[in-house]
Scaffold this motif. Structure first.
Motif, PDB file in Angstrom:
ATOM      1  N   SER A 235     -25.414   2.174 -48.085  1.00 13.31           N
ATOM      2  CA  SER A 235     -25.394   2.921 -46.829  1.00 13.31           C
ATOM      3  C   SER A 235     -25.488   1.970 -45.641  1.00 13.31           C
ATOM      4  CB  SER A 235     -26.528   3.945 -46.794  1.00 13.31           C
ATOM      5  OG  SER A 235     -26.386   4.827 -45.693  1.00 13.31           O
ATOM      6  N   GLY A 236     -25.134   2.511 -44.480  1.00 15.92           N
ATOM      7  CA  GLY A 236     -25.129   1.754 -43.238  1.00 15.92           C
ATOM      8  C   GLY A 236     -24.044   2.304 -42.340  1.00 15.92           C
ATOM      9  N   PRO A 237     -23.963   1.851 -41.121  1.00 16.02           N
ATOM     10  CA  PRO A 237     -22.982   2.424 -40.175  1.00 16.02           C
ATOM     11  C   PRO A 237     -21.549   2.045 -40.515  1.00 16.02           C
ATOM     12  CG  PRO A 237     -24.091   0.547 -39.191  1.00 16.02           C
ATOM     13  CD  PRO A 237     -24.781   0.798 -40.504  1.00 16.02           C
ATOM     14  N   CYS A 238     -20.640   2.897 -40.094  1.00 20.51           N
ATOM     15  CA  CYS A 238     -19.217   2.576 -40.252  1.00 20.51           C
ATOM     16  C   CYS A 238     -18.927   1.238 -39.598  1.00 20.51           C
ATOM     17  CB  CYS A 238     -18.373   3.690 -39.622  1.00 20.51           C
ATOM     18  SG  CYS A 238     -16.600   3.358 -39.645  1.00 20.51           S
TER      19      CYS A 238
ATOM     20  N   GLN B 243     -28.660  -1.406 -32.785  1.00 19.67           N
ATOM     21  CA  GLN B 243     -28.176  -0.302 -33.638  1.00 19.67           C
ATOM     22  C   GLN B 243     -28.179  -0.701 -35.099  1.00 19.67           C
ATOM     23  OE1 GLN B 243     -24.544  -0.869 -34.593  1.00 19.67           O
ATOM     24  NE2 GLN B 243     -24.081   1.063 -35.628  1.00 19.67           N
ATOM     25  N   LEU B 244     -27.752  -1.918 -35.379  1.00 15.87           N
ATOM     26  CA  LEU B 244     -27.626  -2.362 -36.765  1.00 15.87           C
ATOM     27  C   LEU B 244     -29.008  -2.550 -37.407  1.00 15.87           C
ATOM     28  CD1 LEU B 244     -25.077  -2.959 -38.448  1.00 15.87           C
ATOM     29  CD2 LEU B 244     -25.526  -5.383 -38.087  1.00 15.87           C
TER      30      LEU B 244
ATOM     31  N   ALA C 246     -30.886  -0.199 -40.266  1.00 14.68           N
ATOM     32  CA  ALA C 246     -31.290  -0.808 -41.532  1.00 14.68           C
ATOM     33  C   ALA C 246     -32.776  -0.567 -41.809  1.00 14.68           C
ATOM     34  CB  ALA C 246     -30.993  -2.306 -41.503  1.00 14.68           C
ATOM     35  N   LYS C 247     -33.615  -0.686 -40.791  1.00 19.86           N
ATOM     36  CA  LYS C 247     -35.054  -0.455 -40.986  1.00 19.86           C
ATOM     37  C   LYS C 247     -35.327   0.979 -41.429  1.00 19.86           C
ATOM     38  CE  LYS C 247     -36.906  -3.938 -37.794  1.00 19.86           C
ATOM     39  NZ  LYS C 247     -37.625  -4.139 -36.507  1.00 19.86           N
ATOM     40  N   GLN C 248     -34.637   1.935 -40.802  1.00 23.41           N
ATOM     41  CA  GLN C 248     -34.849   3.337 -41.168  1.00 23.41           C
ATOM     42  C   GLN C 248     -34.340   3.621 -42.582  1.00 23.41           C
ATOM     43  OE1 GLN C 248     -33.781   6.312 -38.269  1.00 23.41           O
ATOM     44  NE2 GLN C 248     -34.466   5.052 -36.547  1.00 23.41           N
TER      45      GLN C 248
ATOM     46  N   GLU D  11     -33.068 -10.680 -43.104  1.00 21.95           N
ATOM     47  CA  GLU D  11     -34.368 -11.313 -42.885  1.00 21.95           C
ATOM     48  C   GLU D  11     -35.470 -10.273 -42.695  1.00 21.95           C
ATOM     49  OE1 GLU D  11     -33.669 -13.739 -39.489  1.00 21.95           O
ATOM     50  OE2 GLU D  11     -32.379 -15.166 -40.574  1.00 21.95           O
ATOM     51  N   GLU D  12     -35.157  -9.180 -41.992  1.00 24.19           N
ATOM     52  CA  GLU D  12     -36.192  -8.208 -41.634  1.00 24.19           C
ATOM     53  C   GLU D  12     -36.376  -7.101 -42.673  1.00 24.19           C
ATOM     54  OE1 GLU D  12     -36.388  -6.837 -37.634  1.00 24.19           O
ATOM     55  OE2 GLU D  12     -35.480  -8.656 -36.802  1.00 24.19           O
ATOM     56  N   THR D  13     -35.385  -6.870 -43.513  1.00 25.31           N
ATOM     57  CA  THR D  13     -35.489  -5.763 -44.474  1.00 25.31           C
ATOM     58  C   THR D  13     -35.374  -6.200 -45.927  1.00 25.31           C
ATOM     59  OG1 THR D  13     -33.102  -5.301 -44.509  1.00 25.31           O
ATOM     60  CG2 THR D  13     -34.416  -4.218 -42.774  1.00 25.31           C
TER      61      THR D  13
END
Length: 367
Positions: free
Chosen positions: A24-27, A34-35, A39-41, A81-83
């Motif tokens: 999953s992720g944005p088109c 936004q990215l 990703a965090k959510q 790095e963050e997720t």
């Protein structure tokens, strides 16, 4: 060389224990915020395995949003790095491949517009020689199984062993409930021919709209495909590409919670001839609707002509002739008499309403 059906795959990247893989992720990657926030959510759901985003977007017409380009790969690095997400992006040219590898992207996918061109596929395969990166290959735009298999084989011949297919539906006719007709018999035949090849269903591109996502996802699960690709965006209505088919991470969680992942093989029944017949029905229904729409356009032209030339709106003799003629033709074709009467009446009523609208409109002033 071993054939794809005989060759063992390194399926570690594609595996998700006893559950289908969720991508999953944005088109499209639009902004860094936004990215990363999307990703965090998605990470908070604890249901998504791989994060996707379009960096380069092949568009039908020029001057449409074609992606942010290489800068988006830097944002993807920050997502990782963050997720801790594994990352996948679409590549369409060898320089896309080089850039994605330089930024540590974990997997690549080849889009439907690229798969349709064997020259482009071969160039990408050459650029990946000696790099055994996980690779997803979408079906071509057209319902051509051999073209899909050919693309998969080209990458296999280049030494790519971590292969998976993505079913994203096919462009088949203009009027359909779906953006791309699923034509399930084609991916199921691919699965039959190559049982070791993971098959992911891109429900977003099949549906084209949020209201159909769950239905398509459940069908894919019922047929034991190996995963789902679902586009998710913080605020789908503002998305620069494919806004209507994206959902928020919150909506994604609700959809996943509502799906039945516990499909028992004994309960699965896929009848290939039946699915082929259903696809044919879908095609014929689409063609029928196209013809009806064209008929109504001509009805409006007739109404405009009658109004401009001050002719009677309803010409009874013409109407009687049409009714008798269509009834005779339909009867000769074996259609039920009562059905024909109802159909002719419905079409006549709709045509009358269209002409009523034309006659009630004011003619434009001629200056």
């Amino acid at each position: 060389m071993q054939t794809l059906s005989e060759k063992a795959h390194n399926a570690a990247f594609f595996a998700r224990h006893d559950k289908p893989l969720i991508i999953s992720g944005p088109c499209s990657a639009e902004t860094e915020y936004q990215l990363i926030e999307t990703a965090k959510q998605l990470k908070a759901l604890e249901r998504v395995d791989i994060f996707r985003a379009g960096i380069w977007k092949p568009r039908t017409r020029p001057n449409e949003f074609e992606g942010v380009g290489t800068i988006g790969l830097g944002w993807m690095q920050k997502v990782k790095e963050e997720t801790g997400f594994k990352l996948v992006v679409e590549v369409a040219k060898p320089d896309h491949v080089e850039a994605a590898l330089n930024y540590g992207i974990d997997a690549l996918w080849i889009g439907a517009r690229t798969v349709v061109n064997p020259f482009s596929v071969q160039e990408l395969a050459e650029s990946l020689k000696g790099i055994d990166i996980p690779l997803f290959i979408k079906n071509p735009l057209t319902p051509d199984l051999k073209l899909w298999i050919g693309a998969i084989e080209r990458f296999q011949m280049a030494g790519i062993n971590q292969l998976a297919a993505i079913h994203r539906g096919f462009h088949y006719f203009a009027n359909s409930p779906y953006r791309n007709a699923p034509m399930w018999e084609i991916p199921m035949e691919l699965k039959r021919l190559f049982p070791k090849l993971p098959l992911i269903t891109d429900i977003s591109h099949i549906s084209g709209k949020r209201s159909l996502l769950q239905e398509i996802a459940q069908k894919a699960l019922d047929l034991e495909t190996d995963g789902l690709m679902i586009e998710s965006h913080l605020n789908p209505d503002t998305a620069k590409t494919d806004a209507a088919q994206q959902i928020t991470p919150f909506e994604l969680r609700k959809m996943l919670d509502a799906l039945n992942f516990n499909i028992h093989p004994k309960n699965i029944h896929f009848d290939l001839p039946l699915e082929q017949l259903r696809t044919e029905i879908d095609k014929l229904d689409g063609e029928l609707l196209l013809l009806l729409a064209k008929r109504m356009e001509i009805i409006e032209e007739i109404g405009s002509y009658k109004k401009a030339n001050k002719l009677n709106r309803l010409q009874l003799k013409r109407r009687e002739h049409i009714n008798e003629d269509r009834l005779a033709i339909g009867s000769n074709l074996g259609l039920d008499h009562d059905f024909l009467i109802q159909l002719i009446e419905l079409v006549n009523n709709a045509s009358t309403k269209r002409q009523d609208i034309i006659f009630n409109e004011k003619l434009p002033k001629v200056e």
